[in-house]
Design a protein around this motif. Structure first.
Motif, PDB file in Angstrom:
ATOM      1  N   ASN A 214      27.030 -49.783  21.445  1.00  0.00           N
ATOM      2  CA  ASN A 214      26.312 -49.637  20.179  1.00  0.00           C
ATOM      3  C   ASN A 214      25.902 -48.178  19.968  1.00  0.00           C
ATOM      4  N   LEU A 215      26.343 -47.585  18.860  1.00  0.00           N
ATOM      5  CA  LEU A 215      26.040 -46.186  18.561  1.00  0.00           C
ATOM      6  C   LEU A 215      24.536 -45.937  18.461  1.00  0.00           C
ATOM      7  N   GLU A 216      23.807 -46.901  17.915  1.00  0.00           N
ATOM      8  CA  GLU A 216      22.363 -46.714  17.709  1.00  0.00           C
ATOM      9  C   GLU A 216      21.616 -46.460  19.014  1.00  0.00           C
ATOM     10  N   HIS A 217      22.134 -47.006  20.108  1.00  0.00           N
ATOM     11  CA  HIS A 217      21.427 -46.907  21.388  1.00  0.00           C
ATOM     12  C   HIS A 217      22.166 -46.032  22.402  1.00  0.00           C
ATOM     13  N   PHE A 218      23.264 -45.399  21.993  1.00  0.00           N
ATOM     14  CA  PHE A 218      24.074 -44.658  22.960  1.00  0.00           C
ATOM     15  C   PHE A 218      23.416 -43.324  23.310  1.00  0.00           C
ATOM     16  N   ASP A 219      23.365 -43.020  24.604  1.00  0.00           N
ATOM     17  CA  ASP A 219      22.797 -41.761  25.091  1.00  0.00           C
ATOM     18  C   ASP A 219      23.944 -40.801  25.420  1.00  0.00           C
ATOM     19  N   PHE A 220      24.027 -39.682  24.685  1.00  0.00           N
ATOM     20  CA  PHE A 220      25.117 -38.716  24.851  1.00  0.00           C
ATOM     21  C   PHE A 220      24.869 -37.741  26.012  1.00  0.00           C
ATOM     22  N   THR A 221      23.732 -37.839  26.651  1.00  0.00           N
ATOM     23  CA  THR A 221      23.413 -36.935  27.761  1.00  0.00           C
ATOM     24  C   THR A 221      24.436 -37.094  28.884  1.00  0.00           C
TER      25      THR A 221
ATOM     26  N   VAL B 199      33.555 -41.513  12.121  1.00  0.00           N
ATOM     27  CA  VAL B 199      32.721 -42.355  11.261  1.00  0.00           C
ATOM     28  C   VAL B 199      32.432 -41.576   9.983  1.00  0.00           C
ATOM     29  N   GLY B 200      31.851 -42.228   9.011  1.00  0.00           N
ATOM     30  CA  GLY B 200      31.554 -41.567   7.742  1.00  0.00           C
ATOM     31  C   GLY B 200      30.478 -40.513   7.864  1.00  0.00           C
ATOM     32  N   SER B 201      30.300 -39.766   6.788  1.00  0.00           N
ATOM     33  CA  SER B 201      29.358 -38.647   6.797  1.00  0.00           C
ATOM     34  C   SER B 201      27.916 -39.080   7.060  1.00  0.00           C
ATOM     35  N   GLU B 202      27.528 -40.259   6.562  1.00  0.00           N
ATOM     36  CA  GLU B 202      26.140 -40.695   6.752  1.00  0.00           C
ATOM     37  C   GLU B 202      25.811 -40.917   8.223  1.00  0.00           C
ATOM     38  N   ALA B 203      26.678 -41.636   8.918  1.00  0.00           N
ATOM     39  CA  ALA B 203      26.446 -41.876  10.346  1.00  0.00           C
ATOM     40  C   ALA B 203      26.563 -40.578  11.134  1.00  0.00           C
ATOM     41  N   THR B 204      27.503 -39.733  10.727  1.00  0.00           N
ATOM     42  CA  THR B 204      27.684 -38.439  11.398  1.00  0.00           C
ATOM     43  C   THR B 204      26.424 -37.588  11.263  1.00  0.00           C
ATOM     44  N   LYS B 205      25.840 -37.612  10.077  1.00  0.00           N
ATOM     45  CA  LYS B 205      24.629 -36.830   9.806  1.00  0.00           C
ATOM     46  C   LYS B 205      23.488 -37.221  10.747  1.00  0.00           C
ATOM     47  N   THR B 206      23.440 -38.481  11.096  1.00  0.00           N
ATOM     48  CA  THR B 206      22.376 -38.972  11.981  1.00  0.00           C
ATOM     49  C   THR B 206      22.678 -38.699  13.449  1.00  0.00           C
ATOM     50  N   TYR B 207      23.913 -38.987  13.871  1.00  0.00           N
ATOM     51  CA  TYR B 207      24.200 -39.020  15.311  1.00  0.00           C
ATOM     52  C   TYR B 207      24.887 -37.773  15.863  1.00  0.00           C
ATOM     53  N   ALA B 208      25.629 -37.035  15.048  1.00  0.00           N
ATOM     54  CA  ALA B 208      26.299 -35.832  15.571  1.00  0.00           C
ATOM     55  C   ALA B 208      25.286 -34.797  16.079  1.00  0.00           C
ATOM     56  N   PRO B 209      24.206 -34.499  15.337  1.00  0.00           N
ATOM     57  CA  PRO B 209      23.224 -33.547  15.871  1.00  0.00           C
ATOM     58  C   PRO B 209      22.577 -34.030  17.168  1.00  0.00           C
ATOM     59  N   LYS B 210      22.383 -35.347  17.307  1.00  0.00           N
ATOM     60  CA  LYS B 210      21.809 -35.891  18.540  1.00  0.00           C
ATOM     61  C   LYS B 210      22.749 -35.651  19.719  1.00  0.00           C
TER      62      LYS B 210
ATOM     63  N   ALA C  55      22.248 -32.999  22.925  1.00  0.00           N
ATOM     64  CA  ALA C  55      22.295 -33.506  24.299  1.00  0.00           C
ATOM     65  C   ALA C  55      23.321 -32.753  25.154  1.00  0.00           C
ATOM     66  N   GLY C  56      23.980 -31.752  24.550  1.00  0.00           N
ATOM     67  CA  GLY C  56      24.947 -30.952  25.300  1.00  0.00           C
ATOM     68  C   GLY C  56      26.373 -31.448  25.212  1.00  0.00           C
ATOM     69  N   CYS C  57      26.619 -32.442  24.375  1.00  0.00           N
ATOM     70  CA  CYS C  57      27.961 -32.997  24.183  1.00  0.00           C
ATOM     71  C   CYS C  57      28.591 -32.328  22.962  1.00  0.00           C
ATOM     72  N   VAL C  58      29.749 -31.715  23.126  1.00  0.00           N
ATOM     73  CA  VAL C  58      30.407 -31.033  22.007  1.00  0.00           C
ATOM     74  C   VAL C  58      31.001 -32.077  21.068  1.00  0.00           C
ATOM     75  N   VAL C  59      30.649 -31.991  19.784  1.00  0.00           N
ATOM     76  CA  VAL C  59      31.112 -32.940  18.779  1.00  0.00           C
ATOM     77  C   VAL C  59      32.344 -32.383  18.069  1.00  0.00           C
ATOM     78  N   ILE C  60      33.397 -33.185  17.986  1.00  0.00           N
ATOM     79  CA  ILE C  60      34.571 -32.880  17.160  1.00  0.00           C
ATOM     80  C   ILE C  60      34.567 -33.923  16.055  1.00  0.00           C
ATOM     81  N   ASP C  61      34.245 -33.478  14.848  1.00  0.00           N
ATOM     82  CA  ASP C  61      33.916 -34.397  13.754  1.00  0.00           C
ATOM     83  C   ASP C  61      35.039 -34.503  12.736  1.00  0.00           C
TER      84      ASP C  61
END
Length: 341
Positions: free
Chosen positions: A58-65, A74-85, A89-95
């Protein structure tokens, strides 16, 4: 020693392709996680053709650490919430969404075209993947630009319904079936009937009469290849399941013959030139499905300008237009910045 990789949106068309391509290209993963919305939590996905099954988290509870790379589909809305998180956490995002493409602090990368741009990822720990129609076009344009300097591009796209996701593919299938049995072809995802039709409208309309898809092609190409290039685009949805096609007309500063252009494209990275001036001596979208290459055909001189060429460009939009380019970015990131072992 490999990487810990997360695929966010793993149950969608692009996310599944990301998993397939990571496996096909034997990307060095010590651990891989399939992540999606709560609707898919607990589902199982096959990791490529390895036989290995991944349970969706589940993305809502996933820890990227502790994770190295996250491929977001995923769409821009979900990306806006979770990509910065993830990035924090030190995980490089490729969006793969459009959210960060025009952000000056986020590199927009096509590895065959502007690999050096990836070095700017540290500003936000995010790298953007371009629009599907942009990605294949710049792969074809870059080697020609290096040879003769492009002044202007006029492109008309023929974009498959998979660019609109599973809903788009389902609508084409359902409308086609309904027409054959005499039932009404109801438009839901698209603004008009897509079966046996073409629709000159992708994304929302802007004040100048262009659509956002057309604006993306212009703005993203300028960011990737340089702002001096003039571009105009007409983006059209066609009743093809997978594979985008483009008719591209190019005007150069220097003279470039069709023969010389063919020679350049034949040797260019990521390009497969199939250009025989005979029946069937070109590539159509159905033939590019499942392939990594961007195919170029119909290279010919344009006599209406001092130095111009026209060509036909085809690519699997779920691969080079999305999932493959994201994995290639991850490979480039690993070679240049995240070296292991």
């Amino acid at each position: 020693m490999g990487y810990r990789v997360v695929v966010v949106g793993a149950t969608g068309n692009v996310g599944r392709e990301m998993l397939n391509i990571l496996a096909e290209r034997e990307f060095p993963c010590d651990e891989i996680a399939a992540v999606a919305s709560s609707r898919s939590t607990g589902d199982e996905l096959e990791y490529g053709e390895t036989g290995r099954m991944l349970k969706v988290k589940n993305l809502e509870h996933f820890d990227f650490t502790g994770w190295d790379i996250a491929l977001f589909a995923v769409g821009s809305e979900a990306t806006k919430t979770y990509a910065p998180k993830a990035a924090a956490a030190g995980c490089v995002v490729i969006d793969n969404s459009s959210l960060y493409r025009m952000d000056p602090d986020v590199p927009l990368v096509v590895p065959e075209v502007n690999p050096d741009a990836i070095d700017g990822y540290t500003a936000k720990n995010i790298i953007a993947n371009p629009n599907c129609s942009t990605a294949q076009m710049v792969v074809a344009l870059k080697p020609l630009h290096d040879a003769a300097t492009i002044k202007r591009v006029v492109v008309a796209t023929y974009q498959s319904v998979s660019g609109a996701g599973k809903e788009g593919m389902d609508e084409l299938f359902e409308q086609s079936r309904n027409i054959f049995v005499g039932d009404p072809a109801v438009a839901k995802k698209f603004t008009k009937q897509i079966a046996f039709n073409v629709i000159p409208h992708i994304d929302v309309f802007l004040d100048d009469g262009s659509t956002k898809e057309e604006w993306k092609m212009v703005a993203e190409t300028k960011k990737i290849m340089g702002s001096k290039i003039k571009i105009t685009a007409t983006c059209v949805r066609v009743p093809v399941f997978v594979g985008h096609s483009e008719a591209i007309n190019i005007e150069f500063e220097k003279e470039l013959s069709a023969k010389k252009a063919q020679s350049i494209l034949r040797e260019a990275p990521g390009i497969m030139l199939i250009d025989k001036r005979e029946d069937g001596g070109y590539v159509t979208p159905i033939e590019c499905v499942g392939d990594y290459a961007t195919f170029v055909s119909r290279v010919r001189e344009d006599p209406t300008v001092d130095s111009g060429l026209s060509l036909w460009c085809v690519s699997d939009n779920l691969r080079k237009g999305a999932a493959l380019n994201a994995v290639q970015i991850a490979e480039l990131l690993g070679r240049r910045h995240l070296k292991k072992g």
